[in-house]
Design a protein around this motif. Structure first.
Motif, mmCIF file in Angstrom:
data_model
loop_
_atom_site.group_PDB
_atom_site.id
_atom_site.type_symbol
_atom_site.label_atom_id
_atom_site.label_comp_id
_atom_site.label_asym_id
_atom_site.label_seq_id
_atom_site.Cartn_x
_atom_site.Cartn_y
_atom_site.Cartn_z
ATOM 1 N N GLY A 58 8.127 -39.277 1.814
ATOM 2 C CA GLY A 58 8.840 -39.240 0.219
ATOM 3 C C GLY A 58 8.125 -37.973 -1.011
ATOM 4 N N LEU A 59 7.364 -37.345 0.307
ATOM 5 C CA LEU A 59 6.056 -36.010 0.399
ATOM 6 C C LEU A 59 7.178 -34.663 0.411
ATOM 7 C CD1 LEU A 59 2.618 -36.639 1.179
ATOM 8 C CD2 LEU A 59 3.605 -37.333 -1.314
ATOM 9 N N ASN A 60 7.738 -35.051 1.343
ATOM 10 C CA ASN A 60 8.805 -34.145 1.838
ATOM 11 C C ASN A 60 7.674 -32.614 2.692
ATOM 12 O OD1 ASN A 60 11.177 -32.746 2.854
ATOM 13 N ND2 ASN A 60 11.820 -32.001 0.276
ATOM 14 N N VAL A 61 7.345 -32.892 3.308
ATOM 15 C CA VAL A 61 6.586 -31.694 3.812
ATOM 16 C C VAL A 61 7.738 -31.319 4.928
ATOM 17 C CG1 VAL A 61 4.438 -31.450 4.727
ATOM 18 C CG2 VAL A 61 3.952 -33.260 3.244
ATOM 19 N N ILE A 62 7.018 -30.161 5.011
ATOM 20 C CA ILE A 62 8.424 -29.151 5.928
ATOM 21 C C ILE A 62 7.375 -28.349 6.588
ATOM 22 C CG2 ILE A 62 10.495 -27.846 6.134
ATOM 23 C CD1 ILE A 62 10.590 -30.553 5.157
ATOM 24 N N ALA A 63 7.292 -28.663 7.579
ATOM 25 C CA ALA A 63 6.357 -28.368 8.433
ATOM 26 C C ALA A 63 6.577 -26.191 9.149
ATOM 27 C CB ALA A 63 7.673 -28.747 10.382
ATOM 28 N N GLY A 64 7.878 -26.423 9.306
ATOM 29 C CA GLY A 64 7.756 -24.473 8.812
ATOM 30 C C GLY A 64 7.295 -23.536 7.718
ATOM 31 N N ASP A 122 1.426 -1.282 0.470
ATOM 32 C CA ASP A 122 -0.078 0.171 -0.079
ATOM 33 C C ASP A 122 1.114 1.454 0.241
ATOM 34 O OD1 ASP A 122 0.709 -0.297 2.704
ATOM 35 O OD2 ASP A 122 -0.488 -0.267 3.513
ATOM 36 N N GLY A 123 2.311 1.001 -0.320
ATOM 37 C CA GLY A 123 2.721 2.225 -0.117
ATOM 38 C C GLY A 123 3.908 2.266 0.484
ATOM 39 N N LYS A 124 3.171 1.565 1.732
ATOM 40 C CA LYS A 124 4.002 2.453 2.460
ATOM 41 C C LYS A 124 5.216 0.996 3.408
ATOM 42 C CE LYS A 124 0.539 3.906 5.445
ATOM 43 N NZ LYS A 124 -0.819 3.207 5.231
ATOM 44 N N LYS A 125 6.201 1.749 4.168
ATOM 45 C CA LYS A 125 7.001 0.672 4.360
ATOM 46 C C LYS A 125 7.802 -0.799 4.771
ATOM 47 C CE LYS A 125 9.053 1.773 8.839
ATOM 48 N NZ LYS A 125 9.730 2.738 9.613
ATOM 49 N N HIS A 126 5.901 -0.989 5.257
ATOM 50 C CA HIS A 126 5.922 -2.626 5.404
ATOM 51 C C HIS A 126 5.011 -2.843 4.497
ATOM 52 C CE1 HIS A 126 6.275 -1.208 9.456
ATOM 53 N NE2 HIS A 126 7.741 -1.561 9.232
ATOM 54 N N PRO A 127 5.035 -4.405 4.661
ATOM 55 C CA PRO A 127 3.660 -4.969 3.132
ATOM 56 C C PRO A 127 2.509 -4.906 3.947
ATOM 57 C CG PRO A 127 4.826 -6.735 3.543
ATOM 58 C CD PRO A 127 6.091 -4.724 3.985
ATOM 59 N N ALA A 128 1.230 -4.723 3.231
ATOM 60 C CA ALA A 128 -0.088 -4.328 3.724
ATOM 61 C C ALA A 128 -0.585 -5.850 3.712
ATOM 62 C CB ALA A 128 -0.468 -4.212 2.042
ATOM 63 N N ARG A 129 0.125 -6.881 3.117
ATOM 64 C CA ARG A 129 -0.573 -8.300 3.196
ATOM 65 C C ARG A 129 0.811 -9.051 2.691
ATOM 66 N NH1 ARG A 129 -1.625 -13.266 4.473
ATOM 67 N NH2 ARG A 129 -3.615 -14.818 3.761
ATOM 68 N N VAL A 130 1.290 -10.092 3.480
ATOM 69 C CA VAL A 130 2.439 -11.425 1.998
ATOM 70 C C VAL A 130 1.585 -12.600 2.277
ATOM 71 C CG1 VAL A 130 4.330 -12.656 2.571
ATOM 72 C CG2 VAL A 130 4.156 -9.902 2.989
ATOM 73 N N LYS A 131 1.975 -13.142 1.516
ATOM 74 C CA LYS A 131 0.893 -14.424 1.972
ATOM 75 C C LYS A 131 1.493 -15.381 0.786
ATOM 76 C CE LYS A 131 -2.055 -18.545 1.885
ATOM 77 N NZ LYS A 131 -1.110 -18.384 1.447
ATOM 78 N N VAL A 132 2.465 -16.418 1.579
ATOM 79 C CA VAL A 132 3.160 -17.228 1.546
ATOM 80 C C VAL A 132 2.277 -18.525 -0.010
ATOM 81 C CG1 VAL A 132 4.690 -19.217 1.740
ATOM 82 C CG2 VAL A 132 4.943 -16.703 3.148
ATOM 83 N N ARG A 133 2.482 -19.038 -0.422
ATOM 84 C CA ARG A 133 2.114 -20.130 -1.085
ATOM 85 C C ARG A 133 2.869 -21.570 -0.947
ATOM 86 N NH1 ARG A 133 2.307 -24.688 -4.280
ATOM 87 N NH2 ARG A 133 0.701 -24.724 -5.049
ATOM 88 N N PRO A 134 2.156 -22.208 0.205
ATOM 89 C CA PRO A 134 3.211 -23.216 0.276
ATOM 90 C C PRO A 134 3.648 -24.569 -0.651
ATOM 91 C CG PRO A 134 1.931 -22.591 2.207
ATOM 92 C CD PRO A 134 1.052 -22.130 0.717
ATOM 93 N N PRO A 135 4.233 -25.198 -1.008
ATOM 94 C CA PRO A 135 4.169 -26.357 -1.468
ATOM 95 C C PRO A 135 3.950 -26.807 -0.788
ATOM 96 C CG PRO A 135 5.921 -25.704 -1.987
ATOM 97 C CD PRO A 135 6.203 -24.949 -1.309
ATOM 98 N N CYS A 136 4.268 -27.653 0.440
ATOM 99 C CA CYS A 136 4.074 -28.677 1.145
ATOM 100 C C CYS A 136 2.147 -28.463 1.560
ATOM 101 C CB CYS A 136 4.384 -28.405 3.022
ATOM 102 S SG CYS A 136 6.187 -28.299 2.710
ATOM 103 N N TYR A 137 1.666 -26.986 1.794
ATOM 104 C CA TYR A 137 0.494 -27.257 2.253
ATOM 105 C C TYR A 137 -0.567 -28.388 1.037
ATOM 106 C CZ TYR A 137 -3.972 -24.966 4.962
ATOM 107 O OH TYR A 137 -4.780 -24.764 5.373
ATOM 108 N N ASN A 138 -0.709 -27.970 0.424
ATOM 109 C CA ASN A 138 -1.130 -28.838 -1.202
ATOM 110 C C ASN A 138 -0.902 -30.198 -1.160
ATOM 111 O OD1 ASN A 138 -1.059 -26.193 -1.868
ATOM 112 N ND2 ASN A 138 -1.945 -26.642 -3.192
#
Lengths: 233, 569
Positions: free
Chosen positions: B559-565, B520-536
């Motif tokens: 073998g799916l290599n799901v990473i909790a972080g 939104d033009g400020k120094k902090h992002p208004a929203r950051v969404k990570v699209r995590p591969p593991c979630y799907n």
């Protein structure tokens, strides 16, 4: 390392049979001392690995750093068989009851290492779902700083635990019990933080206290030649 | 800048997706933009499901790969009549194109239709949007909290929720499944503290003998609020947080973040920085694959590969240590480049490490690939079809294992991946063994890329000289007043991105790692969404294990290599 021979006042190592023979074939000591001496080199850790620290924990058990040198390579994934709880990684509020259950399930005596800043204080996750240190719910014997700590510092922590076992020390109460579920501080922007400080100053002032951090300088009293305080004159 | 907006709209209008949707929905399309090459279409909420279905089914569009769905809160944006927005990201494998579909929801009644019957992967994403934003999806089969615990009150990602506010979770959720009355099936709880669950996943299985009849998963045991923290940090300060998403390959996360922010700002890193990023990304990918394979077989009882593999991992750690001083969480990338130049003996160090990796990979293959016990545990176990993989939004080695050769490094080359010659391995059956083979082959291909990148590592600066993005060198700060001012402004104000939104993505070690950034033009992002591969990927896991043996479920998860972080963020 060794047992105290109270006759000679020296430590003897029971594995050196010769020296034991020379001092009369008898060592007088307490059962606790013998048991602790044996226990410290056969710690069975329970790795409670949740996050990044667990990866460094894997390096710690791996071939390069080789924790087997310290007699702790027998990782137990059942709390009933472990005597060291190694919390590696961020513990969030949702995980809290599970960590507590696992700690309770471990037989006495037990020790806890909090690996990394997240487990120790919440680290830089000062937010709505992160526990601000596992010592809110379980006692901690050794805190290891680092994000994540290097395997060397984890080895140092293990040696610290060995020292504590030898001297019979064990943390009994959760050190941060009083702040369970407390608001994670330090998250706000500067303006909000200043407001919080002002609020704190005001509440202290209302009970007659000074603001936090104010240092009172004590003036040394002037003394006359007889050594008495000047106000006597 | 009205002309700019008009131009964006014209670009969007030219796209087939916009044209086809406009024919179908007419008035219900509210807006189409093409900011920084991201096609974004806003539709009315009454047409939400129809729009998604059209995008999926129309042969000219074919947006079959579900990527991401998230909520956004525009509380502070006066220009918007509606407070909330739902953003859906899709990808068309056949036409190699991303799209973002959005719809606005009012504050009073944030309700929209569910997409669960269009994309299977939408299930958990909608639960997450409900949990974090309180957006209600009508028709959703199980709209309950997913990341936060049961005693939590409120929706934490809303802008008016204080970041530090916590609630005590008194008791863990005991039952995820209900046992049918009178049945003699056993409910087995696996995790969140279980050696096979690699961190903190939890599955509950309903067992008939050793066969899994039903399964349900629970996540959130590592939900440490990356996205909320990111809203209070500058673009730089977020870099260390990204390292802790997928901590097995920390550098790639930072790389992805830097690329996404660079896309938002419209700056580019110099060629030397890009080449360094590629080299370290590929080393990280190797590291990730090595850990994935070795811990997977540890679960099956083979501990030797773990010890063999960690030798090579330590070598990569040493390399990263020499470059930036950290082993695991590197924080080496910067917006517009990297933090400092690589050491003089970088080439020699890399080649030495590559020698180690070759040796270890060979040993690993000798130990596993033709090992009859390993093959029997892995072949025809956990087979996942192409269609399901797309609908759930699988990406990376898992999608390639299922037979779809989508690799961002090939299809949308970034950081100069188009300069290097490499192959994309694709599986044929889609079982655990295929996923293993894809990973082993990718290790070799990564070595090829590193080799080429090292031999043509360009000279030059390691960070951009754009003073609105990168700090000036210290020598200039001390000698030149202008540099001093730049330094001061940049540290004090941070990077200021123009209002807008982008979706930046890279090929992470286990799939497409995307960052959806709203500025939104400020120094902090208004929203950051990570699209995590593991979630799907993990979302599909309970479906995968239904009907299989319990021991196979253990073979599959590794073998799916799901990473909790990354799963819980």
């Amino acid at each position: 390392m060794g047992l105290l021979d109270i006759i000679t006042g020296k430590y003897v190592d029971p594995t050196h049979f010769k020296s034991v023979h020379e001092s009369g074939n008898i060592i007088t000591t307490t059962v606790d001392a013998v048991v602790n001496w044996g226990r410290k080199s056969s710690i069975w850790p329970f790795p409670f690995g949740t996050a990044c620290c667990a990866i460094e924990f894997m390096a710690f058990t791996g071939s390069h750093y080789d924790v087997a040198r310290f007699g702790s390579e027998v990782l137990r994934f059942s709390p009933r068989q472990a005597d060291l709880l190694l919390v590696a990684g961020t513990i969030v509020d949702k995980m809290g009851p599970i960590l507590k259950t696992i700690y309770d399930q471990m037989p006495e005596p037990k020790w806890v290492v909090s690996m990394g800043v997240c487990a120790s204080t919440g680290g830089f996750y000062r937010s709505y779902h992160t526990m601000q240190g596992i010592d809110e719910i379980i006692p901690v014997d050794v805190y290891v700083p680092g994000c994540p700590p290097t395997p060397e510092s984890l080895l140092a922590a293990l040696m610290k635990i060995q020292e504590r076992i030898k001297s019979g020390d064990q943390a009994k109460r959760p050190q941060g019990e009083h702040r369970v579920g407390a608001r994670a501080e330090g998250v706000n922007d500067r303006r909000e933080r200043r407001e919080a400080w002002a609020h704190d100053d005001a509440s202290r002032a209302s009970t007659g206290l000074d603001p936090r951090g104010r240092i009172h300088f004590k003036l040394t009293e002037e003394r006359d030649e007889s050594g008495n305080g000047s106000h006597h004159a | 800048m009205p002309s700019m907006i008009a131009m964006e709209r014209d670009h969007a209008l030219a796209k087939p997706a916009y044209r086809i949707l406009a024919e179908k929905l007419g008035e219900k399309i509210l807006r189409g933009t093409d900011y920084r090459g991201d096609l974004a279409i806003t539709v009315d909420r009454s047409a939400w499901k129809e729009a998604a279905r059209t995008l999926r089914d129309h042969p000219e569009l074919d947006y079959k790969l579900f990527l991401d769905l998230c909520g956004v809160d525009y509380l502070n944006d006066e220009s918007r009549p509606d407070r909330f927005e739902v953003a859906l990201h899709l990808y068309s494998v056949t036409h190699k194109h991303h799209i973002r579909l959005k719809t606005a929801l009012p504050e009073k009644r944030p309700v929209c239709d569910t997409l669960v019957d269009v994309y299977k992967g939408a299930n958990w994403f909608e639960r997450e949007a409900f949990d974090l934003y309180g957006i209600v999806f009508t028709g959703h089969p199980n709209l309950t909290r997913i990341l936060t615990h049961e005693d939590f009150v409120g929706h934490p990602m809303r802008k008016d929720f204080a970041t530090g506010k916590r609630f005590v979770n008194k008791k863990a959720k005991e039952w995820l499944l209900t046992v049918p009355k009178g049945s003699e099936h056993l409910v087995l709880n696996i995790g969140p503290s279980h050696p096979a669950m690699h961190g903190c996943f939890r599955v509950q299985a309903l067992l008939d003998g050793e066969t899994i009849k039903d399964a349900e998963a629970e996540i959130g045991y590592l939900h440490r609020n990356f996205e909320k923290m990111a809203e209070e940090r500058t673009y730089w300060q977020i870099i260390p947080y990204t390292d802790r998403l997928n901590y097995c390959s920390a550098f790639i996360n930072g790389h992805g973040w830097a690329l996404a922010v660079e896309k938002l700002l419209g700056v580019a890193a110099p060629p030397r920085a890009e080449a360094i990023r590629v080299i370290l990304s590929e080393f990280s990918r190797i590291m990730d694959h090595l850990v994935c394979i070795s811990t997977n077989v540890v679960d099956l009882g083979a501990i030797t590969p773990f010890f063999v593999v960690f030798r090579a991992r330590e070598e990569i750690y040493d390399l990263l240590d020499s470059v930036c001083g950290a082993r695991l969480t590197v924080s080496y990338v910067r917006i517009g480049g990297v933090a400092q130049d690589v050491p003089d003996d970088f080439d020699a160090r890399c080649r030495k490490t590559m020698g180690w990796i070759r040796e270890v990979a060979e040993q690993l293959e000798n130990l596993l690939t033709r090992n009859i016990i390993f093959a029997r545990r892995f072949k025809d176990v956990g087979t996942f079809s192409k269609e399901d993989a797309l609908s759930y939004g699988w990406v990376g080695p898992c999608l390639r294992g299922s037979g779809i050769g989508y690799d961002i490094r090939k299809d949308h080359p970034y950081s100069g991946y188009d300069l290097y010659d490499f192959d994309v391995p694709v599986g044929s059956v889609g079982d655990c063994y295929d996923r293993y083979l894809v990973r082993v082959e990718e290790i070799k291909q990564s070595l090829r890329i590193i080799d080429q990148a090292l031999s043509k590592l360009p000279q030059g600066p390691f960070i951009t000289d754009d003073r609105k993005v990168a700090l000036p060198p210290k020598s200039e700060v001390y000698s030149d007043i202008e540099s001093l001012m730049n330094h001061f402004k940049l540290v004090y104000d941070g990077i200021l991105a123009a209002p807008g939104e982008v979706y930046g993505y890279v090929e992470g070690a286990n799939g497409e790692l995307g960052y959806y950034i709203v500025s939104d033009g400020k120094k902090h992002p208004a929203r950051v969404k990570v699209r995590p591969p593991c979630y799907n990927i993990y979302q599909a896991y309970p479906q995968m294990i239904k009907g299989t043996m319990l021991a196979d479920a253990v073979a599959m998860i590794g073998g799916l290599n799901v990473i909790a972080g990354e799963l819980d963020r």
